[in-house]
Design an enzyme around this catalytic site. Structure first.
Site, PDB file in Angstrom:
ATOM      1  N   LEU A  11      10.607  -9.427 -15.265  1.00 54.54           N
ATOM      2  CA  LEU A  11      11.559 -10.440 -14.826  1.00 54.54           C
ATOM      3  C   LEU A  11      12.622  -9.870 -13.901  1.00 54.54           C
ATOM      4  O   LEU A  11      13.082 -10.558 -12.985  1.00 54.54           O
ATOM      5  CB  LEU A  11      12.213 -11.097 -16.051  1.00 54.54           C
ATOM      6  CG  LEU A  11      11.267 -12.050 -16.797  1.00 54.54           C
ATOM      7  CD1 LEU A  11      10.397 -11.298 -17.797  1.00 54.54           C
ATOM      8  CD2 LEU A  11      12.018 -13.146 -17.507  1.00 54.54           C
ATOM      9  N   ASP A  12      13.012  -8.622 -14.131  1.00 55.79           N
ATOM     10  CA  ASP A  12      14.035  -7.996 -13.310  1.00 55.79           C
ATOM     11  C   ASP A  12      13.557  -7.886 -11.861  1.00 55.79           C
ATOM     12  O   ASP A  12      14.239  -8.309 -10.922  1.00 55.79           O
ATOM     13  CB  ASP A  12      14.349  -6.602 -13.878  1.00 55.79           C
ATOM     14  CG  ASP A  12      15.798  -6.197 -13.679  1.00 55.79           C
ATOM     15  OD1 ASP A  12      16.541  -6.928 -13.011  1.00 55.79           O
ATOM     16  OD2 ASP A  12      16.190  -5.130 -14.190  1.00 55.79           O
ATOM     17  N   ASP A  13      12.366  -7.309 -11.669  1.00 55.25           N
ATOM     18  CA  ASP A  13      11.818  -7.204 -10.314  1.00 55.25           C
ATOM     19  C   ASP A  13      11.677  -8.573  -9.676  1.00 55.25           C
ATOM     20  O   ASP A  13      12.015  -8.767  -8.508  1.00 55.25           O
ATOM     21  CB  ASP A  13      10.442  -6.522 -10.356  1.00 55.25           C
ATOM     22  CG  ASP A  13      10.560  -5.014 -10.326  1.00 55.25           C
ATOM     23  OD1 ASP A  13      10.623  -4.453  -9.228  1.00 55.25           O
ATOM     24  OD2 ASP A  13      10.624  -4.394 -11.401  1.00 55.25           O
TER      25      ASP A  13
ATOM     26  N   ARG B  43      20.495 -10.886 -14.202  1.00 51.33           N
ATOM     27  CA  ARG B  43      19.710 -10.938 -12.959  1.00 51.33           C
ATOM     28  C   ARG B  43      19.020 -12.298 -12.819  1.00 51.33           C
ATOM     29  O   ARG B  43      18.935 -12.857 -11.722  1.00 51.33           O
ATOM     30  CB  ARG B  43      18.669  -9.814 -12.950  1.00 51.33           C
ATOM     31  CG  ARG B  43      18.358  -9.332 -11.566  1.00 51.33           C
ATOM     32  CD  ARG B  43      19.304  -8.270 -11.090  1.00 51.33           C
ATOM     33  NE  ARG B  43      19.126  -7.052 -11.839  1.00 51.33           N
ATOM     34  CZ  ARG B  43      20.109  -6.238 -12.181  1.00 51.33           C
ATOM     35  NH1 ARG B  43      21.345  -6.508 -11.831  1.00 51.33           N
ATOM     36  NH2 ARG B  43      19.872  -5.144 -12.864  1.00 51.33           N
TER      37      ARG B  43
END
Length: 650
Positions: free
Chosen positions: A383-385, A460
């Site tokens: 999810l961060d990427d 994020r």
């Protein structure tokens, strides 16, 4: 003259131009960026031991270079740390010593004597962690009584059972499945040189039993699981052979569906190494295609620099490319923006639109749409990427009118909305991974078996949704996410950063999200966070934080020398909180300009990121390249506007 006005426009522009040029010099011919990703000595040491486990032909030149690396990173305390200038770590020290002895270093060499004395002074190698004990069991140094029972039959358990593969994190799942096959077969390393390390123990290593309770484990749960381990130890040999074979077949089916070519299962070193050893134990020779392909993939993780070499835990091209693109978009200019576009265009086909990975077990109705961290890792996007890629693409289309990103952005948003956990937060790879009791099983002495929602990833995802137009007032996802952040703020004002070091990283992530989500900058949580950041600024104007702030008994931020990346996070955080004119920001900018190297980049030996708090830290070689550029350019851009408002999610 105040500190703000003391920074000349010329010095700032020159610094930004120089840093931009430096970053552009690392772009690959196809448009992407990938920087070295360095962990501690354990993976290079394990790489050496893997080759000898398999009795591969000795590559003397490569072993000499890895040996040079291992000797260089040995600590002043005689052992090996997990971070630059860090404290002694038993398991890292045992593995590094074993690898150096395997390479051919004499046990009487001064560095080996120092290491042995340091290990003895801390109770000996009996105090190694579970992963190290598994390795030592395969080399016959310890017996299998020294490791937890991991019955392969676990893979057959139904989802409602207390332990199930989909109740642990992706990294634990991919590492454990091949390890369970190894534990069932109990192979012995070929080890042609017959190297052992009995001298690191204060007792007969073959007399050693199970590990002690880890500090994070509850006594009640630990006693229960230890009793269960004892029962399994007795009954496991009586399991029907047909059941065992069915379980091994199920494990192999799980693995072979996810082999992922030369990128490897999970695209991280531990599962890849375990898979190669597993196939060896199953009697598959070095030419057996799944084994051979995975083994080639491990060699692709090697970094060879002159007289030194080490093995990376994985590679980070998607993360490096999207963050570099953000920095270049902030810097602007006729070279930076086209380069950023080239990077973003490289990212478009990296989006996973077909494979429903392991995450879909808990979210079967959500369509794929995420990006992974590595070149290819279809089953495990994160999810961060995904959030950071979507924000960079959205910024490119919004600020420069570039078409071609809409479909990718829409699918990325859809996937992230579908991956929100019930508590309002977002995790890195999974949903509702909250089975905390599992961190009490004997195998989980590292305490990193789960992937629960965290403040930095939640921030994020909020930043992304808010940059795409959602606010706390208009979006139930953003509102639930902000509520999660409200309740996870620490009393002094900081937020924990799970994937970066640590409270500075978490606080930066959250302040960017709150700003974008429309939370009033006078809100007490924003004011408290900004005040905390200014209070921990170092005398030299920079910011730093030590790896030991990742401790089990939360004590908060721990002081450390300033680093370029942590200074950049603090500056970006303060600017998101509306503090562009604060003297602390000017001092931080001055620190970055003053410490910039000749080639426009910054030297950063310290580790500023983490894989698993307390046990596995990361040094992203790209962080001191693109984050300072981003912060300096943001400062210039805000000082050139009247509004002083950060209008993007990061």
């Amino acid at each position: 003259m105040d500190a703000v006005n003391a920074i000349s426009r010329e010095a700032l522009e020159s610094s930004i131009a120089s840093a931009t040029q430096g970053v552009l010099g690392f772009q690959q011919p196809d448009g992407h960026w990938v920087f070295e990703l360095e962990a501690d000595c354990t993976i290079p040491a394990e790489y050496i031991l893997l080759r000898h486990y398999l009795a591969e032909p000795v590559d003397t030149a490569l072993e000499a270079k890895i040996g040079n690396y291992l000797r260089r990173v040995q600590g002043a305390h005689g052992g090996w740390p997990l971070v630059h200038d860090g404290e002694f770590d038993m398991s890292a020290s045992v593995k590094a010593y074993f690898a150096l002895k395997m390479i051919g270093d004499s046990v009487d060499a001064p560095h080996m004597v120092r290491a042995r004395e340091a290990i003895h002074a801390r109770g000996g190698a009996i105090n190694s962690n579970v992963f190290t004990r598994f390795l030592l069991a395969t080399f016959g140094v310890m017996t299998w009584r020294a490791v937890p029972v991991l019955p392969i039959e676990i893979v057959l358990l139904p989802f409602w059972s207390p332990f199930h593969l989909n109740k642990i994190s992706y990294w634990a799942r991919t590492t454990m499945v091949p390890l369970m096959v190894i534990a069932a077969l109990k192979p012995l390393a070929k080890n042609p040189k017959r190297v052992g390390i009995d001298e690191l123990f204060l007792q007969d290593p073959r007399s050693i039993g199970m590990t002690a309770k880890a500090p994070h484990q509850s006594m009640a749960w630990f006693v229960l699981f230890r009793a269960l381990d004892g029962i399994l130890r007795v009954v496991e040999p009586m399991f029907p052979k047909s059941l065992r074979q069915r379980a091994i077949d199920a494990a192999l089916a799980f693995i072979e569906e996810r082999l992922n070519g030369e990128d490897g299962m999970g695209a991280i070193y531990p599962p890849m190494a375990n898979i190669v050893m597993m196939y060896d134990a199953l009697g598959k020779d070095a030419n057996y295609p799944p084994r051979a392909t995975t083994r080639r993939g491990i060699d692709k993780l090697l970094v060879i620099n002159g007289e030194e070499a080490y093995c990376q835990p994985c590679v980070s091209p998607v993360w490096d490319t999207t963050l570099t693109a953000h920095a270049l978009l902030e810097a602007g200019g006729d070279k930076a923006v086209p380069a950023a576009k080239q990077g973003l265009d490289w990212l478009i086909p990296k989006q996973e639109l077909e494979v429903k990975g392991d995450w879909a077990v808990k979210r079967p109705d959500v369509r794929p749409g995420g990006w992974a961290f590595q070149y290819n890792n279809a089953y495990y996007p994160d999810l961060d990427d995904t959030a950071v890629v979507v924000m960079s693409m959205d910024r490119m289309r919004r600020e420069h009118g570039v078409a071609g990103y809409d479909a990718a952005i829409d699918r990325g948003r859809e996937w992230i909305e579908g991956m929100q956990s019930d508590d309002g937060g977002w995790a890195a790879f999974d949903v509702n991974n909250l089975e905390y009791y599992l961190n009490n099983i004997p195998f989980s002495d590292h305490g990193a078996l789960l992937d629960p929602p965290t403040e930095d990833v939640t921030a994020r995802c909020i930043s992304m949704l808010a940059q795409l137009g959602q606010t706390e007032a208009t979006s139930k996802q953003v509102a639930a996410g902000v509520a999660f952040l409200r309740k996870t703020q620490h009393p002094e004002g900081s937020w924990y950063g799970r994937w970066g070091m640590n409270f500075i990283y978490g606080t930066w992530s959250v302040l960017c999200a709150l700003n974008m989500a429309g939370v009033d900058q006078k809100d007490p949580m924003i004011r408290k966070a900004a005040a905390w950041l200014t209070s921990i600024q170092n005398e030299d104007g920079g910011w730093g934080e030590d790896a030991v702030s990742y401790r089990l008994d939360h004590k908060g931020w721990e002081a450390a020398p300033s680093t370029a990346s942590q200074t950049a996070w603090a500056l970006l955080a303060l600017m998101a909180a509306g503090e562009v004119d604060h003297p602390a920001v000017a001092r931080g900018v001055e620190y970055l300009i003053a410490t910039q190297g000749e080639k426009g980049l910054w030297d950063e030996q310290r580790y500023t990121a983490t894989g698993f708090p307390r046990v596995f830290y990361l040094r992203y070689h790209g962080y001191p390249k693109f984050f300072p550029l981003w912060a300096l350019a943001r400062y210039r851009n805000l000082r050139n506007t009247n509004s002083r408002v950060v209008g993007v999610g990061m």
